[in-house]
Write an enzyme that holds these catalytic residues in place. Structure first.
Site, PDB file in Angstrom:
ATOM      1  N   SER A   1      -2.881   2.843  -6.502  1.00 13.69           N
ATOM      2  CA  SER A   1      -1.786   3.755  -6.197  1.00 13.69           C
ATOM      3  C   SER A   1      -0.505   3.372  -6.953  1.00 13.69           C
ATOM      4  CB  SER A   1      -1.563   3.783  -4.684  1.00 13.69           C
ATOM      5  OG  SER A   1      -0.641   4.772  -4.312  1.00 13.69           O
TER       6      SER A   1
ATOM      7  N   ASP B   1      -8.659  12.697  -2.230  1.00  7.93           N
ATOM      8  CA  ASP B   1      -7.396  11.951  -2.233  1.00  7.93           C
ATOM      9  C   ASP B   1      -6.218  12.917  -2.186  1.00  7.93           C
ATOM     10  OD1 ASP B   1      -5.236  10.216  -2.754  1.00  7.93           O
ATOM     11  OD2 ASP B   1      -6.465   8.938  -4.037  1.00  7.93           O
TER      12      ASP B   1
ATOM     13  N   HIS C   1      -7.495   8.213  -0.294  1.00  9.68           N
ATOM     14  CA  HIS C   1      -6.604   7.254  -0.944  1.00  9.68           C
ATOM     15  C   HIS C   1      -6.822   5.802  -0.518  1.00  9.68           C
ATOM     16  CE1 HIS C   1      -3.299   6.790  -3.693  1.00  9.68           C
ATOM     17  NE2 HIS C   1      -2.588   6.101  -2.833  1.00  9.68           N
TER      18      HIS C   1
END
Length: 399
Positions: free
Chosen positions: A172, A343, A372
């Site tokens: 991320s 996601d 995610h």
């Protein structure tokens, strides 16, 4: 959500009075441990270090020099650096069982594992001069993490290990700051063997995360709501909820909804019995300014430096009236990417737009059922990601 958790506390008190929910309410011991204690608890060696950036921030980093079955005094092991995502910490890589946590799997596979922490989180909240109680301390975002945190940490690891290059694994925001750093700092990029990007985030034009709601608010309103310092730190109340409420089966769904508010989750791919461990270390905090930077990215659909809000401030920081765009096509680091079809943060459309911009893409995999957090918490992450990641490292060593 806080009202639900408060109600859960009252239910917990009433339940304890009448002996309700006695089963399944034992906290995992790691829920009350820090990062070093968790590593040691599972029988791994650990080292702790403070890394000071050029702008004075002191970052806490951790090392697992070898696995449980590996002798300590052998030839130098290849170094791997793991960088967490937004509002998270190094605990992300070790909060599952050893056979499911990337840091432990890498150590057992013969790698020298380093865990980083971004400025402002639970383990990196110190400065040479500034106090975390001051707004000045919190005047940072992605820009500073990429410009100062990554170079300081990577150079420290290289100096400590005597190795010239290392592997980089980011999740991320850990990929975002890497894309910025490796495209703007060619000397730093030369020190990376392979960049492994899990749920990469460069643009968030299509994100469906609740984070998107910040974009509907003016900066003034955001600062009224959240202040101008810390965003979403881990508090004593969080710790109480994690260890006294979320360890009970009755409240796991409520707690998981709170923990994964910004990212979403799939309970079918999580070890829900470890929810108290996840929640006792997350959220780990960041700056309000960093969240404003993400809101800016949602609005613009581009990856650019933080807009300081007026032309004078932008001129002072960038020598131009508007914040510059980051051009990741300049990054030449060999890059491997995994992204998820479910996601809501690293949306598949954003990743699809990212792929053609990567000059040296050596591997790509879309995992249709992934959201995610599956990249570091998913029960099938070793099979879906980690095995191939380690194979790519081994192939690099052989070549």
């Amino acid at each position: 959500m806080w009202q639900l958790l408060a109600a859960a506390c009252w239910m917990l008190l009433l339940g304890s009075m009448y002996g309700y929910d006695k089963k399944g309410n034992n906290a995992n011991p790691e829920a009350n441990m820090n990062i070093s204690q968790i590593i040691s608890y599972w029988g791994y060696p650990y080292e702790e270090y403070d890394v000071t950036t050029k702008d004075g921030y002191i970052l806490g980093i951790y090392r697992i020099p070898h696995g449980r079955g590996c002798p300590g005094r052998t030839a130098p092991k290849p170094a791997v650096y793991l960088q967490h995502g937004l509002i998270a910490s190094a605990s992300n890589w070790i909060c599952n069982l050893p056979n499911n946590s990337l840091a432990f799997l890498l150590a057992d596979s013969g790698y020298d594992v380093w865990l980083g922490n971004s400025r402002g989180n639970t383990w990196s909240r110190k400065h040479l001069k500034l106090s975390p109680k001051s707004p000045e301390y919190w005047a940072f975002s992605l820009d500073e993490m990429a410009k100062y945190d990554l170079p300081a940490t990577i150079n420290f690891i290289i100096e400590k290990t005597g190795q010239k290059r290392l592997y980089y694994v980011g999740h991320s925001q850990g990929t975002t700051i890497a894309f910025i750093a490796f495209s703007t700092n060619p000397e730093l990029a030369k020190k990376i063997k392979i960049f492994f990007a899990l749920a990469p985030v460069v643009t968030v034009k299509y994100t469906q995360s609740p984070m998107k709601k910040l974009t509907t608010l003016s900066r003034r309103v955001v600062k009224v709501l959240f202040g101008d310092k810390m965003f979403h730190p881990h508090t004593l109340f969080d710790q109480f909820i994690a260890t006294k409420v979320c360890n009970r089966k009755l409240f796991r769904r409520i707690c998981s909804n709170f923990l994964f508010t910004l990212s979403g989750f799939d309970p079918q791919n999580l070890n829900m019995s470890r929810l108290d461990v996840y929640l006792s270390h997350n959220p780990a905090g960041t700056s309000v300014q960093n969240m404003l930077h993400w809101a800016q990215a949602v609005n613009s659909g581009q990856l650019q430096a933080f807009d300081w809000g007026n032309s004078d401030q932008n001129m002072m920081h960038f020598h131009q009236l508007t914040p510059p765009l980051y051009n990741i096509t300049k990054m030449e680091v060999p890059t491997a990417i995994w992204n998820g079809g479910q996601d809501i943060v690293a949306d598949p459309k954003d990743v699809e737009n990212l792929l053609p911009q990567i000059a040296n893409l050596i591997y790509y995999k879309l995992i249709p059922h992934y959201n995610h957090v599956d990249f570091y918490l998913g029960e099938d992450a070793p099979q879906e990601i980690y095995q191939d990641l380690i194979i790519l490292m081994e192939e690099y060593l052989q070549n």
